[in-house]
Design a protein around this motif. Sequence first.
Motif, mmCIF file in Angstrom:
data_model
loop_
_atom_site.group_PDB
_atom_site.id
_atom_site.type_symbol
_atom_site.label_atom_id
_atom_site.label_comp_id
_atom_site.label_asym_id
_atom_site.label_seq_id
_atom_site.Cartn_x
_atom_site.Cartn_y
_atom_site.Cartn_z
ATOM 1 N N PHE B 122 0.817 -1.213 0.000
ATOM 2 C CA PHE B 122 0.000 0.000 0.000
ATOM 3 C C PHE B 122 0.851 1.263 0.000
ATOM 4 O O PHE B 122 2.036 1.234 0.317
ATOM 5 N N GLN B 124 0.537 5.338 1.450
ATOM 6 C CA GLN B 124 -0.255 6.209 2.333
ATOM 7 C C GLN B 124 0.241 7.641 2.216
ATOM 8 O O GLN B 124 1.437 7.886 2.111
ATOM 9 N N SER B 133 -5.747 11.383 6.142
ATOM 10 C CA SER B 133 -4.799 10.529 5.431
ATOM 11 C C SER B 133 -5.574 9.551 4.563
ATOM 12 O O SER B 133 -6.704 9.172 4.878
ATOM 13 N N ARG B 135 -5.078 5.869 2.404
ATOM 14 C CA ARG B 135 -4.255 4.691 2.155
ATOM 15 C C ARG B 135 -4.892 3.935 1.004
ATOM 16 O O ARG B 135 -6.114 3.794 0.963
ATOM 17 N N PHE B 139 -4.097 -3.734 2.188
ATOM 18 C CA PHE B 139 -3.702 -3.450 3.574
ATOM 19 C C PHE B 139 -4.685 -4.075 4.544
ATOM 20 O O PHE B 139 -5.749 -4.557 4.153
#
Lengths: 304, 423
Positions: B122, B124, B133, B135, B139
Amino acid sequence: MRTLSKLLLTSALVFPVSSHAALTVFACEPEWAALAEEIAPGATTYTATTARQDPHHIQARPGLISKMRKADIVVCSGAELETGWLPVLQMKSANPNVQSRNKGLFFAADQVDTIGKLEKVDPTMGDVHPEGNPHLHLDPYRMVEIAQALAERMAKLDPENRDTYLANAKKFSESWETNIKRWEKEAAPLKGKNLVTYHSNFDYLLQWLSVNVVGDLEPKPGLPPSTQHLASLLNLSKKTHIDAIVYASYQDKKGADWLSQKAGVPAIELPMSVGGSAQSNNLISLYNDLIKKLLEVTRRPENS
Amino acid sequence: MPGVYSPVMSTDFQCASFCKNAMAYKKPSLKRWAYSKMVKALILAAVSSTAIAEDFKPNFSLILDGHYKSSNSALSEYEKGFGLGHVELGVSAAIDDLFYGKFTGVVHEHDNKTEFETEEAFIQTLALPGGFSVRAGRFLSDIGYLNGQHTHSDSFVERPAVYRAMLGSHYYDDGVRLNYVMPTDTFWTIGTEAFGGNKMRAQGLNDPKSVGVYTAFTKIGGDFNEENSWQLGLSYLRNENGASMTSGHDEHDHHDEHSHSHDHSHSHSHDHGNAHSHSHDAQFTGKNTYIAEAVWKWAPDGNYKYQNLTLSGEYLQAEDISETIKGNQKNEGFYLSSVFQMTSQWAVGARYGEFKGYEAHGDHFHEQKLKESEFMVSWSHSHFSTVRLQYTRQTGDGFENIKNDIVTLQYVMSLGAHDAHTF
């Protein structure tokens, strides 16, 4: 125009905080909170740990995430001391201001040279820091350099208060120059004394004061004192004169007490940072107390 | 989660190390300090004209995890005898000042076949404005308390029974997450995720949706005082493909004439085999899943090095488990865990958990129950090495291999990057 100036006036009344208390500081350890308060007395400062907590083993607690979320600057030792928890806080707090080392992430170890740097690190060596010893707040000369660098960083982040930060750093360094002279004079009798320590916590302090470290309670950095290792230190005490055993305010005293009893050498707990003893309320009194305690503990055998 | 320090260095920092090297290992004095500032300025002028190569240092880590187990047990990924657990290879680093990336590959061993799975891959964001945030990639979902954590930091050999049944031990998938941390004094975060949901598909679906799983979660937490910290969380998982579809008559008729006699050990052998070949698929799903979590941690003086106590518990419930069978049966379960680190090297723990689930068979459900008590002792020589002895007692109904007494000896060791753990 009149409306605009009225607007400005109103906004100045509504948001009067912009000129002072401009920075919010997240300090990993109490020594950096104390230093930040010297440089930026008007800042809101939060300390993540106390002198009774081993900074290698801090939980990335929710309470710390929320504090980091609001920080303009994060002030830490660096040199991987906080590597077990600081990265989690940075990522979880999602605060863009404190992600990179040239903005709001200030590592003291980046500003000065560290001792005990290692070219090659091998896991069998234990819990070592390849970037060198991170406990550098106990060298007063380095502290002066770090104070200057911190003031410059704060000035960069908050240009409005630039003059205040730089003036406070100058005041700090002047006061320390006087204190360093006094400390060096007071600590003169410590020169050449032999200590057994616990981890490399006091290496900067002891190197500055020319005190010898003849043994470490840890068989390897980060590992607890084993019976076998303590026995070897007991053997050492028969061959080499040991003046005292010292350990930090967050360390377990069992190993030190055992060796102290068996070898007949005094053991003493030293404050690792501000708040680590009743007498250490700020950086200067921390140094005062460290030197006083070292003088007392090494003087004892001659008196008795 | 290893370092997210940006690899981009300022000229200032570069100079700091240069300048100090020039005066290597001499005790700095104030005069020298002034001198060093001059040298610093000179070097700064010299370096700033050339581009500075990024000091790119990704974190590499390898987790070795192996065990010996005295017998097979219900809902377990691990079989009797010697075996490997989660052997993980991870690489992670800040990609630049905006993105962080991580890859974790896992090696599984099943029936003498080695399977390689990508568990995390992933990116981020690091620099979205205050508190946000994103992502994206593959994940671990942040629902519940344990799910977002890596299994190698667990205190017991396997995840609680309710996790193994309802989340395939730990739920990771391909998708995207949006997260926001509130600017409050008390920690408060909210997040939402969308996933493909392949691992959470119920049986018998003809036309599953390609984006099958949506989650929403919130966590709050803080410190009661210096010694006590807490976190509470609520999560909701919407699974479009979570309700099973079965035809009106019992599908097991063709190979088991006595299926209506509820001969569980026999009629479930098919499902059990299935679970083994897709070890991370959830067996018990539903359209709507709710999770409540609570954690409390204590350490004397807040110093976690020598002694600390962690109490944690979660409750999971999945509703609307079948499209075709009427009834308000729910898959549900909980666990309560307590782990006490007695010295810097020794820890003991106890965990109790229950799970009750329903498997669709034609026009009716089969109820399955499992109760599990676990006790463990672990010894960690250093940060990097742990050896654990665990005793597990299972009782229940409807699962294969429910075993009263299971003893497991496990090691979990990590090579490479110092791992940072979440709360």
